[in-house]
Every structure is written in structure tokens, then in C-alpha cells.
Scaffold this motif. Structure first.
Motif, PDB file in Angstrom:
ATOM      1  N   ARG A  71       0.864  -1.180   0.000  1.00  0.00           N
ATOM      2  CA  ARG A  71       0.000   0.000   0.000  1.00  0.00           C
ATOM      3  C   ARG A  71       0.904   1.234   0.000  1.00  0.00           C
ATOM      4  NH1 ARG A  71      -2.997  -3.614  -0.510  1.00  0.00           N
ATOM      5  NH2 ARG A  71      -4.845  -4.227   0.683  1.00  0.00           N
ATOM      6  N   LEU A  72       0.405   2.341  -0.601  1.00  0.00           N
ATOM      7  CA  LEU A  72       1.124   3.604  -0.551  1.00  0.00           C
ATOM      8  C   LEU A  72       0.109   4.729  -0.699  1.00  0.00           C
ATOM      9  CD1 LEU A  72       3.818   5.069  -0.344  1.00  0.00           C
ATOM     10  CD2 LEU A  72       3.995   4.967  -2.842  1.00  0.00           C
ATOM     11  N   ARG A  73       0.069   5.615   0.312  1.00  0.00           N
ATOM     12  CA  ARG A  73      -0.877   6.726   0.300  1.00  0.00           C
ATOM     13  C   ARG A  73      -0.085   8.029   0.509  1.00  0.00           C
ATOM     14  NH1 ARG A  73      -4.918   8.556   4.356  1.00  0.00           N
ATOM     15  NH2 ARG A  73      -3.945   7.062   5.765  1.00  0.00           N
ATOM     16  N   ILE A  74       0.042   8.813  -0.568  1.00  0.00           N
ATOM     17  CA  ILE A  74       0.803  10.049  -0.525  1.00  0.00           C
ATOM     18  C   ILE A  74      -0.046  11.166   0.092  1.00  0.00           C
ATOM     19  CG2 ILE A  74       2.057  11.761  -1.888  1.00  0.00           C
ATOM     20  CD1 ILE A  74       3.391   9.045  -1.919  1.00  0.00           C
ATOM     21  N   LEU A  75       0.484  11.833   1.124  1.00  0.00           N
ATOM     22  CA  LEU A  75      -0.264  12.887   1.820  1.00  0.00           C
ATOM     23  C   LEU A  75       0.591  14.159   1.924  1.00  0.00           C
ATOM     24  CD1 LEU A  75      -1.643  10.713   4.745  1.00  0.00           C
ATOM     25  CD2 LEU A  75      -2.921  11.478   2.736  1.00  0.00           C
ATOM     26  N   GLY A  76       0.965  14.705   0.796  1.00  0.00           N
ATOM     27  CA  GLY A  76       1.777  15.926   0.818  1.00  0.00           C
ATOM     28  C   GLY A  76       3.184  15.648   1.284  1.00  0.00           C
ATOM     29  N   LYS A  77       3.545  16.210   2.470  1.00  0.00           N
ATOM     30  CA  LYS A  77       4.907  16.056   2.975  1.00  0.00           C
ATOM     31  C   LYS A  77       5.090  14.797   3.829  1.00  0.00           C
ATOM     32  CE  LYS A  77       5.986  20.986   2.951  1.00  0.00           C
ATOM     33  NZ  LYS A  77       6.489  22.144   3.748  1.00  0.00           N
ATOM     34  N   ALA A  78       4.031  14.033   3.993  1.00  0.00           N
ATOM     35  CA  ALA A  78       4.104  12.772   4.744  1.00  0.00           C
ATOM     36  C   ALA A  78       3.254  11.732   4.025  1.00  0.00           C
ATOM     37  CB  ALA A  78       3.629  12.972   6.172  1.00  0.00           C
ATOM     38  N   SER A  79       3.686  10.510   4.090  1.00  0.00           N
ATOM     39  CA  SER A  79       2.965   9.434   3.401  1.00  0.00           C
ATOM     40  C   SER A  79       2.987   8.160   4.236  1.00  0.00           C
ATOM     41  CB  SER A  79       3.594   9.160   2.028  1.00  0.00           C
ATOM     42  OG  SER A  79       3.555  10.302   1.217  1.00  0.00           O
ATOM     43  N   PHE A  80       1.948   7.354   4.049  1.00  0.00           N
ATOM     44  CA  PHE A  80       1.865   6.060   4.729  1.00  0.00           C
ATOM     45  C   PHE A  80       1.868   4.939   3.689  1.00  0.00           C
ATOM     46  CE2 PHE A  80       0.248   8.775   8.087  1.00  0.00           C
ATOM     47  CZ  PHE A  80       0.745   8.178   9.238  1.00  0.00           C
ATOM     48  N   GLY A  81       2.452   3.831   4.074  1.00  0.00           N
ATOM     49  CA  GLY A  81       2.431   2.659   3.207  1.00  0.00           C
ATOM     50  C   GLY A  81       2.351   1.401   4.048  1.00  0.00           C
TER      51      GLY A  81
ATOM     52  N   TYR B 282       5.997   4.690   7.444  1.00  0.00           N
ATOM     53  CA  TYR B 282       5.682   6.123   7.442  1.00  0.00           C
ATOM     54  C   TYR B 282       6.878   6.882   6.860  1.00  0.00           C
ATOM     55  CZ  TYR B 282       4.787  10.762   9.574  1.00  0.00           C
ATOM     56  OH  TYR B 282       4.596  12.108   9.804  1.00  0.00           O
ATOM     57  N   PHE B 283       6.602   7.733   5.865  1.00  0.00           N
ATOM     58  CA  PHE B 283       7.645   8.529   5.223  1.00  0.00           C
ATOM     59  C   PHE B 283       7.383  10.014   5.478  1.00  0.00           C
ATOM     60  CE2 PHE B 283       6.683   4.820   2.580  1.00  0.00           C
ATOM     61  CZ  PHE B 283       7.931   4.249   2.374  1.00  0.00           C
ATOM     62  N   THR B 284       8.451  10.782   5.723  1.00  0.00           N
ATOM     63  CA  THR B 284       8.324  12.239   5.783  1.00  0.00           C
ATOM     64  C   THR B 284       9.388  12.858   4.892  1.00  0.00           C
ATOM     65  OG1 THR B 284       9.735  12.300   7.739  1.00  0.00           O
ATOM     66  CG2 THR B 284       7.353  12.301   8.109  1.00  0.00           C
ATOM     67  N   GLN B 285       9.042  13.980   4.322  1.00  0.00           N
ATOM     68  CA  GLN B 285       9.928  14.631   3.362  1.00  0.00           C
ATOM     69  C   GLN B 285      11.278  15.004   3.984  1.00  0.00           C
ATOM     70  OE1 GLN B 285       8.122  17.673   0.860  1.00  0.00           O
ATOM     71  NE2 GLN B 285       9.922  18.995   1.141  1.00  0.00           N
ATOM     72  N   ASP B 286      11.287  15.410   5.250  1.00  0.00           N
ATOM     73  CA  ASP B 286      12.510  15.928   5.866  1.00  0.00           C
ATOM     74  C   ASP B 286      13.453  14.835   6.362  1.00  0.00           C
ATOM     75  OD1 ASP B 286      11.567  18.465   5.389  1.00  0.00           O
ATOM     76  OD2 ASP B 286      10.650  18.667   7.387  1.00  0.00           O
ATOM     77  N   HIS B 287      12.970  13.608   6.454  1.00  0.00           N
ATOM     78  CA  HIS B 287      13.784  12.562   7.079  1.00  0.00           C
ATOM     79  C   HIS B 287      14.068  11.379   6.163  1.00  0.00           C
ATOM     80  CE1 HIS B 287      12.163  14.702  10.624  1.00  0.00           C
ATOM     81  NE2 HIS B 287      13.340  14.402  11.161  1.00  0.00           N
ATOM     82  N   LEU B 288      13.769  11.489   4.868  1.00  0.00           N
ATOM     83  CA  LEU B 288      13.925  10.342   3.980  1.00  0.00           C
ATOM     84  C   LEU B 288      15.191  10.475   3.145  1.00  0.00           C
ATOM     85  CD1 LEU B 288      12.645   7.695   2.970  1.00  0.00           C
ATOM     86  CD2 LEU B 288      11.521   9.034   1.176  1.00  0.00           C
TER      87      LEU B 288
ATOM     88  N   ILE C 111      20.740  10.240  -5.766  1.00  0.00           N
ATOM     89  CA  ILE C 111      20.025  11.482  -6.051  1.00  0.00           C
ATOM     90  C   ILE C 111      20.004  12.363  -4.809  1.00  0.00           C
ATOM     91  CG2 ILE C 111      18.575  10.347  -7.785  1.00  0.00           C
ATOM     92  CD1 ILE C 111      16.307  10.385  -5.843  1.00  0.00           C
ATOM     93  N   LYS C 112      19.698  13.613  -5.010  1.00  0.00           N
ATOM     94  CA  LYS C 112      19.705  14.575  -3.915  1.00  0.00           C
ATOM     95  C   LYS C 112      18.700  14.185  -2.843  1.00  0.00           C
ATOM     96  CE  LYS C 112      20.818  18.367  -7.089  1.00  0.00           C
ATOM     97  NZ  LYS C 112      20.343  19.655  -7.652  1.00  0.00           N
ATOM     98  N   LYS C 113      19.002  14.556  -1.595  1.00  0.00           N
ATOM     99  CA  LYS C 113      18.127  14.236  -0.471  1.00  0.00           C
ATOM    100  C   LYS C 113      16.718  14.762  -0.696  1.00  0.00           C
ATOM    101  CE  LYS C 113      17.422  15.152   4.443  1.00  0.00           C
ATOM    102  NZ  LYS C 113      16.130  15.762   4.238  1.00  0.00           N
TER     103      LYS C 113
END
Length: 504
Positions: free
Chosen positions: A62-72, A84-90, A97-99
Motif C-alpha cells: 500500500r502507498l498513500r501520498i499525503l503531501g509532505k508525509a505518506s503512509f504505506g 511512514y515517510f516524511t519529506q525531511d527525514h527520507l 540522487i539529492k536528499k
């Protein structure tokens, strides 16, 4: 089979474009380096520690993109877990590629459900008390260029759009295993059942052996074999229809008890109980008879079924002793016909009256078998031994010690189907040769070199001790204990007609 790469769907084309874009970025979508896994999802759930750093690998489900944070959701061989993904910590690993692009380009635009990924991160619990991995490092391990079927649920949590078409499931078992969790459980249970049987036999001191699959004579049962040809020897060979005669040779050679989980092959019909290749467990024990084998079978079945039968659906009573019913008594009970003294023509007339298939070419044994299978077998739901078959039905079985017209044979019937077949094994070489020749006549075959295993007769002439033997249908036993109605459900890759791919 037609080329499966023609007529690509829109989704397949999009995923191939993503594959190309990944390569342009210098990212290998199929890296060869080892990915270090420190735990499993099952272990995480059992031993959750807040803020622990872990590394796991699996398939993105599963992958659900929610702006600057996403759940999968990631799935490994032990289960599923939220990520759980966040833009600032991935961060992307390896660091090609660039951070700032790890989240906005890589995760959002180039990753798909079905991709196999590795994630490193920190464990925490959400406000809904769900164990989750906050992903800090992300690695693509294998790009999926064909979309998975998506199992969906409505508001009432009823499943729809499931991958449930049986033909598709059997053909693409790999997809079936990915999206239908209960299917994997069937095969895990199958392995545990086989392991339990093996342990039971090993504790008795019986030896597990291997016997030939390629045989020069298809012996040990009456069935149509698959035939091949050995170029070096210049002879026809057959895939085994049974391993019985080879296991008996080992008893003659001095082993006390031998068993084999045998893959057998029969070039015959297919239905919910029959597949051209199937697994049978065969066991032979010296100095025993079929009465001993009935007692032994009761202990074995009780041991297996008490452990693996679903507690919430105890359909079968494995309380011992199991009923022991002579086959001719069973036929009389369920048809009203006493066939004990009947010849072939009388049996044909009985079949006609009962609307059971018959013809002039059928042997007496086949006619009796048809009557029992059509009118009697379905009535035995709880474990039942059907015993004392007419000698014509059992060419490898000793004549009954109290009635020479019968044989010391039993079949174990559960849920209206045969699970096991056992004998006091015939060890008289002269009687054995005569009965095989009689069987050969019924098959309208004059070539003894194909129909009779002369080396087996020679082995018997050296002397085989009194022996009890049994064959247990492993596939049917697994069907019974998983409550599946088709043999195809308990085989990883059942035989199918060739697939017609690419035609509209």
C-alpha cells in the motif's frame, strides 16, 4: 503459448517508463548487493521496543501520498506492517540522487505498489496504537513492472475486486500467494503435516528412502503411465505410477521399516480429487499384518488430526477404534444387493439396475469398485476402515487367512473419500506371478516384459518376511485438514491446459 509481452496495458507501459527513468538517474532497479535485514515483521510485533532502529525488506503493498508525509504497508514472509515517510527525514540508498528528491521524485513518482524495497527506520506507535516504522533510509531492491491485483474493501469491510478467479489463481500462484494470505497458510500447514508424519515414523525407527522415478516397468498399481525414452540406453522409460515394488525390495534386502514421500504420475483423468502428479506416503514394516496396520494408522491419524484439524470446525470424530466394515457388507447395506457369490455378468446387471457405468470390458474387480464408489463411499464421513476386499481387487495382497476369496486389505475412508490403502503384503512369489499374469489378461496385454516386473518376482523368490504396507494420499489428507474441496488448492502448481495469452 503466445508472447506475454505483446499488447501491454497502460499500467505496464507507465511502469516501464519509470524503469527507464530510474536508470537515467543512475539507480539500478535490480541491485545485486546484499541487503542486510535485522529482523522480521513477526518479531517486531512480538518484541516491540519504542524508538528501536530496525532494517527489514519486503514488498510494498500500500502507498498513500499525503503531501509532505505518506503512509504505506510493507509485507515480508511473516506478515504486514505500516511504514511512514516524511519529506525531511527520507534518504535514498544508495545515495544517487539529492536528499530533497528522495521523497518528491523517487517515492512520489517512481515507486509503485508491488515493488520490493528495503527500509531502515525507527519504530513507534501511532495515535491509533498501530506499530509503525518511520522510514529514514529507503532502497529499491526490485522494480515491479506488472501491477498487482488490488484487493479492496467496502465500508462494511467486505472484500471485492479480489484475486479470486480459480484458473488465474492456479496459473499465477505467485500472485495468489502475494495477495491472498490464507493461501500461504494452506501450504505452511501442508509442510507441518508432512513434518509431523516424518517425526512420527522416525521415532519408530523407520528409514526414509528414495526410489526411482524413472522406471523400466510401470508397476505397483494399475494406471496409465507417462512414457519417455532414454537415448543412451535406447529403451523406453516410464514415470512411476507407484513406488511399492521398490520399497518391498528393500524389505527383502533386510530393512525392518521403510517409508517414502513419493511423487507419482498417472496419465489419466483430472478432477477435484485427481491431478496427473500427486504425493503419496508409502510405509512398509516387516513382520506385521493389516490388523497391526489398522491399529498403527489409528494412532497416526489421531496424532495428526488432533493437532491440525481446525478446532472451530471439528467435522470429523477421530475417536478410536475406527469402525471396520467389510466392503461387501457395505455394498449390501447401501444397495440392497448381496454380491458375495456373483460373477461378472450378474454384477453388470446390478450396475444396470443401479444406473452405474459398466461395459463388457470391465473386470469383476472394476465393477465392484464402481458400485462401492458410487453408492457407498460417500456415506462414510467419520474415519472408517473398509476391509476384506475380494481377491480380484487386490493383486498384491495376501489372501484372507479365513476366506481365500477375500484379501487382507483395508481402505481408510474419511469425508466420503479414500485417504489410505493398506495390505498384508503378498509374499508368495508363485501366487504373485499367477495373479499378475491374470491381471495382465484382463488388461488385454500379452507382453510380460512390460506388464510384469520379473525382477520383483525374482526378489520375492529370495524370501520376503510377512509385511504390512500402507499408502496415504498426502494431497487428500491436506485437503481434509484444511477443509479445501479441490486438490488444486493444496498443490503449489497444479497441472493446467496451456494458457492462451495475448488473444482478445
Amino acid at each position: 503459448m503466445e508472447d506475454i509481452h505483446t499488447n501491454l496495458s497502460e499500467q505496464q507501459i507507465i511502469r516501464r517508463k519509470k524503469l527507464y527513468q530510474l536508470k537515467l538517474l543512475g539507480i539500478n532497479p535490480y541491485p545485486s548487493e546484499e541487503y542486510v535485514v535485522t529482523t522480521t515483521i513477526c518479531n517486531i510485533r512480538k518484541n516491540f521496543t519504542e524508538k528501536e532502529t530496525i532494517s527489514i525488506a519486503g514488498r510494498l503493498m500500500r502507498l498513500r501520498i499525503l503531501g509532505k508525509a505518506s503512509f504505506g504497508e510493507i509485507k515480508d514472509h511473516t506478515g504486514c506492517m505500516q511504514i511512514y515517510f516524511t519529506q525531511d527525514h527520507l534518504f535514498l540508498s544508495p545515495d544517487q540522487i539529492k536528499k530533497e528528491d528522495a521523497y518528491n521524485v523517487f517515492l512520489k513518482k517512481l515507486i509503485d505498489i508491488g515493488d520490493i524495497i528495503g527500509v531502515k527506520g525507527i519504530l513507534f506507535k501511532t495515535k491509533m496504537d498501530e506499530i509503525t516504522i518511520h522510514v529514514h533510509q529507503f532502497t529499491l531492491l526490485s522494480k515491479s513492472i506488472r501491477p498487482l491485483p488490488q484487493v479492496k474493501m467496502d465500508k462494511n469491510k467486505k472484500i471485492y475486486d479480489a484475486f479470486s478467479n480459480t484458473e488465474q489463481r492456479y496459473r499465477m500462484r505467485y500472485v495468489d500467494l502475494i495477495v491472498n494470505d490464507h493461501v500461504k497458510e494452506i501450504f505452511l500447514k501442508r509442510t507441518r503435516i508432512i513434518k509431523k508424519i516424518r517425526n512420527f515414523f522416525d521415532k519408530k525407527g523407520y528409514l526414509e528412502v528414495d526410489t526411482p522415478i524413472l522406471q523400466s516397468i510401470p508397476g505397483g498399481a494399475i494406471a496409465r503411465p507417462f512414457e519417455t525414452y532414454h537415448n543412451t540406453l535406447g529403451i523406453p522409460l516410464y514415470l512411476r505410477i507407484a513406488n511399492e515394488l521398490y520399497l518391498k525390495r528393500l524389505i527383502i534386502g533386510g530393512f525392518h521399516g521403510v517409508y517414502e514421500f513419493s511423487r507419482n504420475f498417472r496419465n489419466e483423468g483430472m478432477d477435484r480429487l485427481h491431478n496427473p502428479e500427486f504425493t503419496v506416503l508409502e510405509l512398509y514394516v516387516a513382520y506385521k499384518d493389516y490388523y497391526w496396520m489398522m491399529n498403527f494408522t489409528e494412532k497416526l491419524m489421531k496424532c495428526i488430526c488432533n493437532k491440525f484439524q481446525k478446532k472451530e470446525n471439528n467435522h470429523f470424530n477421530f475417536q478410536t477404534p475406527f469402525p471396520r466394515i467389510p466392503i461387501l457388507d457395505s455394498i449390501k447395506k447401501y444397495t440392497g444387493f448381496d454380491i458375495k457369490e456373483m460373477g461378472k455378468e450378474e454384477l453388470r446387471k446390478v450396475c444396470q439396475k443401479l444406473h452405474i457405468e459398466e461395459n463388457i470390458k470391465m473386470s469383476k474387480a472394476k465393477l465392484i469398485e464402481n458400485i462401492f464408489e458410487e453408492k457407498c463411499e460417500k456415506n462414510y464421513i467419520n474415519p472408517t476402515f473398509i476391509i476384506d476386499y475380494p481377491v480380484e481387487m487386490s493383486p498384491l495382497t495376501k489372501r484372507h487367512r479365513y476366506n481365500e476369496n477375500l484379501s487382507e486389505r483395508f481402505e481408510l475412508i474419511i469425508n466420503g473419500q479414500e485417504i489410505a490403502n493398506a495390505y498384508s503384503e503378498l509374499n508368495d512369489p508363485i501366487d504373485q506371478l499367477d495373479r499378475l499374469r491374470e491381471q495382465m489378461k484382463l488388461r488385454n496385454t500379452k507382453n510380460e516384459s512390460i506388464s510384469i516386473d520379473q525382477d520383483f518376482i525374482r526378489a520375492l523368490e529370495f524370501g520376503m518376511p510377512p509385511t504390512a504396507g500402507i499408502g496415504i494420499g498426502i494431497d487428500r489428507l491436506v485437503m481434509l485438514l484444511t477443509q479445501e474441496k479441490s486438490i488444486q488448492e493444496v498443490l503449489f502448481f497444479p497441472q493446467m491446459r496451456p494458457e492462451k495469452i495475448g488473444k482478445k
